[in-house]
Design a protein around this motif. Structure first.
Motif, mmCIF file in Angstrom:
data_model
loop_
_atom_site.group_PDB
_atom_site.id
_atom_site.type_symbol
_atom_site.label_atom_id
_atom_site.label_comp_id
_atom_site.label_asym_id
_atom_site.label_seq_id
_atom_site.Cartn_x
_atom_site.Cartn_y
_atom_site.Cartn_z
ATOM 1 N N ILE A 68 0.860 -1.182 0.000
ATOM 2 C CA ILE A 68 0.000 0.000 0.000
ATOM 3 C C ILE A 68 0.897 1.233 0.000
ATOM 4 O O ILE A 68 1.709 1.410 0.905
ATOM 5 C CB ILE A 68 -0.922 0.039 1.235
ATOM 6 N N VAL A 69 0.767 2.060 -1.005
ATOM 7 C CA VAL A 69 1.472 3.339 -1.042
ATOM 8 C C VAL A 69 0.452 4.440 -0.776
ATOM 9 O O VAL A 69 -0.583 4.515 -1.450
ATOM 10 C CB VAL A 69 2.165 3.586 -2.393
ATOM 11 N N VAL A 70 0.722 5.257 0.225
ATOM 12 C CA VAL A 70 -0.148 6.387 0.552
ATOM 13 C C VAL A 70 0.565 7.651 0.096
ATOM 14 O O VAL A 70 1.598 8.028 0.650
ATOM 15 C CB VAL A 70 -0.449 6.460 2.059
ATOM 16 N N ASP A 71 0.013 8.273 -0.938
ATOM 17 C CA ASP A 71 0.653 9.462 -1.502
ATOM 18 C C ASP A 71 0.084 10.724 -0.875
ATOM 19 O O ASP A 71 -1.123 10.960 -0.885
ATOM 20 C CB ASP A 71 0.455 9.498 -3.018
ATOM 21 N N ASN A 72 0.991 11.562 -0.361
ATOM 22 C CA ASN A 72 0.621 12.797 0.324
ATOM 23 C C ASN A 72 0.577 13.973 -0.643
ATOM 24 O O ASN A 72 1.235 14.996 -0.449
ATOM 25 C CB ASN A 72 1.617 13.086 1.463
ATOM 26 N N ALA A 73 -0.214 13.812 -1.721
ATOM 27 C CA ALA A 73 -0.398 14.887 -2.700
ATOM 28 C C ALA A 73 0.924 15.324 -3.333
ATOM 29 O O ALA A 73 1.210 16.521 -3.434
ATOM 30 C CB ALA A 73 -1.117 16.080 -2.076
ATOM 31 N N LEU A 108 -2.706 1.904 7.500
ATOM 32 C CA LEU A 108 -2.996 0.886 8.516
ATOM 33 C C LEU A 108 -4.481 0.552 8.579
ATOM 34 O O LEU A 108 -4.865 -0.602 8.802
ATOM 35 C CB LEU A 108 -2.522 1.364 9.889
ATOM 36 N N ARG A 109 -5.323 1.540 8.380
ATOM 37 C CA ARG A 109 -6.760 1.331 8.523
ATOM 38 C C ARG A 109 -7.340 0.443 7.425
ATOM 39 O O ARG A 109 -8.427 -0.120 7.594
ATOM 40 C CB ARG A 109 -7.487 2.680 8.557
ATOM 41 N N ILE A 110 -6.669 0.328 6.290
ATOM 42 C CA ILE A 110 -7.186 -0.537 5.230
ATOM 43 C C ILE A 110 -6.367 -1.816 5.096
ATOM 44 O O ILE A 110 -6.561 -2.596 4.164
ATOM 45 C CB ILE A 110 -7.239 0.206 3.875
ATOM 46 N N THR A 111 -5.453 -2.043 6.045
ATOM 47 C CA THR A 111 -4.656 -3.268 6.044
ATOM 48 C C THR A 111 -5.459 -4.400 6.674
ATOM 49 O O THR A 111 -6.117 -4.207 7.692
ATOM 50 C CB THR A 111 -3.358 -3.048 6.848
ATOM 51 N N ARG A 112 -5.378 -5.583 6.076
ATOM 52 C CA ARG A 112 -6.129 -6.730 6.581
ATOM 53 C C ARG A 112 -5.232 -7.885 7.010
ATOM 54 O O ARG A 112 -5.719 -8.870 7.566
ATOM 55 C CB ARG A 112 -7.121 -7.207 5.512
ATOM 56 N N ARG A 169 -5.547 -1.674 20.208
ATOM 57 C CA ARG A 169 -5.461 -1.728 21.667
ATOM 58 C C ARG A 169 -4.721 -0.520 22.240
ATOM 59 O O ARG A 169 -5.170 0.076 23.226
ATOM 60 C CB ARG A 169 -4.764 -3.018 22.094
ATOM 61 N N ILE A 170 -3.575 -0.157 21.653
ATOM 62 C CA ILE A 170 -2.780 0.932 22.216
ATOM 63 C C ILE A 170 -2.949 2.244 21.459
ATOM 64 O O ILE A 170 -2.467 3.280 21.896
ATOM 65 C CB ILE A 170 -1.283 0.564 22.260
ATOM 66 N N GLY A 171 -3.651 2.210 20.322
ATOM 67 C CA GLY A 171 -3.835 3.409 19.522
ATOM 68 C C GLY A 171 -2.898 3.445 18.333
ATOM 69 O O GLY A 171 -1.921 2.696 18.260
ATOM 70 N N TYR A 172 -3.195 4.327 17.413
ATOM 71 C CA TYR A 172 -2.404 4.490 16.198
ATOM 72 C C TYR A 172 -1.296 5.514 16.427
ATOM 73 O O TYR A 172 -1.050 5.967 17.544
ATOM 74 C CB TYR A 172 -3.323 4.909 15.044
#
Length: 364
Positions: A36-41, A80-84, A179-182
């Motif tokens: 997963i690559v998340v591009d910051n504009a 992380l939120r779209i990782t399965r 559990r511990i947060g992001y």
């Protein structure tokens, strides 16, 4: 299958110089993960390169584009939120990995059931005989530092515990984020990995170093240099914030003389390099972050959302167009003070001993 166990999340912002080599090295590995690559504009052509040369031609490859540069923490959290998969690797865009790197990280973390994270041995891309980072440490002076920086690589061949893992080259146990947060997005960037590693230790988990997993790192590719105004502004503020949030009051005041000594040394160090104003502004920013966190806690106790919390709309890129029919909405993860628990006294003591021990490691 091993390939269904691990996802690699790479935040990218204007990484045209490095991102191709980074992705090529992952695809040539003994364990090819989901990516997963998340591009910051990005506006340097790196987004188009990833879309046309990688995402369009590979399965198990997701390209997520954010509308603006939201910083490292939010980009990583969005991935992380779209990782399965049960394990997720975080990797900087200015890195390349050894063919066995991802497999070695995965092997190491499944062998240690209480490990939250395992960091790779990061070597300098320009001089692979030299360590870039062999585990992040934090000491009672309020200083974070990369173990082994600029030292010979062969001196750091022993695996073992570290205070926290550098998020530029580490694997994490996915379920523990719930559990511990992001990653706390008040940090924006810098020291967010020390913060989350500290929180993991408070919860009774460990962070480890695995030298058989090798990553080559250019370093400071986004911020521009080892020391600059932006980096010192962010680091000073984030450091003040993470101390407040992770130490209960009695521990904070117990360490106050050493913390103040550490700040005095840094004031002198950065003033001599023309960065004194940036450092002082950073401390002010840290106070602001603390006040915002306190306000957020008060609003949550009143069952009211924190004023000013925003939501980021993003699109998964499919072919040449974004899937605008089903946009992804990613809330900001804004952390706060970790609540004191008497059941964690053993963890607080272990962390305090590490903070003292790490003073000696830093001075050496």
């Amino acid at each position: 299958m091993m390939r269904d166990q691990v996802t690699v999340v790479i935040p990218n912002y204007n990484g045209m110089q490095y991102i191709g080599a980074c992705l090529d090295s992952l695809l040539a590995g003994t364990l090819v993960p989901e990516i997963i690559v998340v591009d910051n504009a990005s506006d340097d052509g790196s987004f188009e390169l990833i879309r046309d040369e990688y995402q369009a031609k590979r399965d198990r490859f997701t390209l997520l584009r954010l509308k603006t540069n939201t910083g490292f923490c939010h980009a990583v959290n969005s991935g992380l939120r779209i990782t399965r998969t049960p394990y997720v690797c975080l990797l900087n865009n200015d890195t390349t990995v050894d063919p066995r790197c991802i497999e070695e990280l995965w092997t190491a973390i499944i062998q240690h059931s209480r490990a939250f994270s395992v960091q790779a041995r990061m070597l300098s891309l320009r001089d692979p005989d030299v360590i870039d980072d062999a585990g992040d440490f934090y000491c009672a002076l309020g200083w974070a530092f990369a173990r082994g920086k600029a030292r010979q690589a062969e001196s750091f061949m022993k695996p073992g515990p570290v205070f926290s893992a550098c998020a530029g080259a580490a694997i994490y146990r996915r379920e523990l984020f719930d559990r511990i947060g992001y990653f706390d997005e008040r940090h924006y960037c810098y020291l967010e990995d020390v913060d989350i590693g500290w929180r993991a230790r408070l919860a009774g988990f460990s962070n480890r170093y695995e030298p058989k997993a090798v990553v080559y790192h250019a370093g400071s590719a986004t911020s521009g240099s080892v020391h600059n105004e932006f980096k010192e502004l962010m680091t000073a503020g984030n450091n003040r914030y993470l101390l407040w949030k992770n130490m209960p009051a009695f521990q904070y005041y117990f360490n106050m003389p050493l913390i103040l000594l550490g700040r005095a040394v840094k004031r002198r160090y950065f003033a001599a390099r023309g960065l004194g104003e940036a450092y002082e502004s950073g401390l002010v920013r840290g106070s602001y972050l603390i006040e915002r966190a306190k306000y957020g806690e008060a609003m949550r106790r009143l069952d009211s959302p924190e004023k000013g919390t925003i939501w980021e709309e993003a699109g998964i890129v499919s072919g040449e167009e974004e899937e605008r029919e089903r946009p992804l909405i990613h809330p900001l993860y804004l952390g706060g003070k970790v609540r004191f628990s008497p059941w964690r006294l053993g963890n607080y003591l272990a962390i305090q001993l590490a903070l003292w021990e790490n003073i000696g490691k830093r001075l050496r």
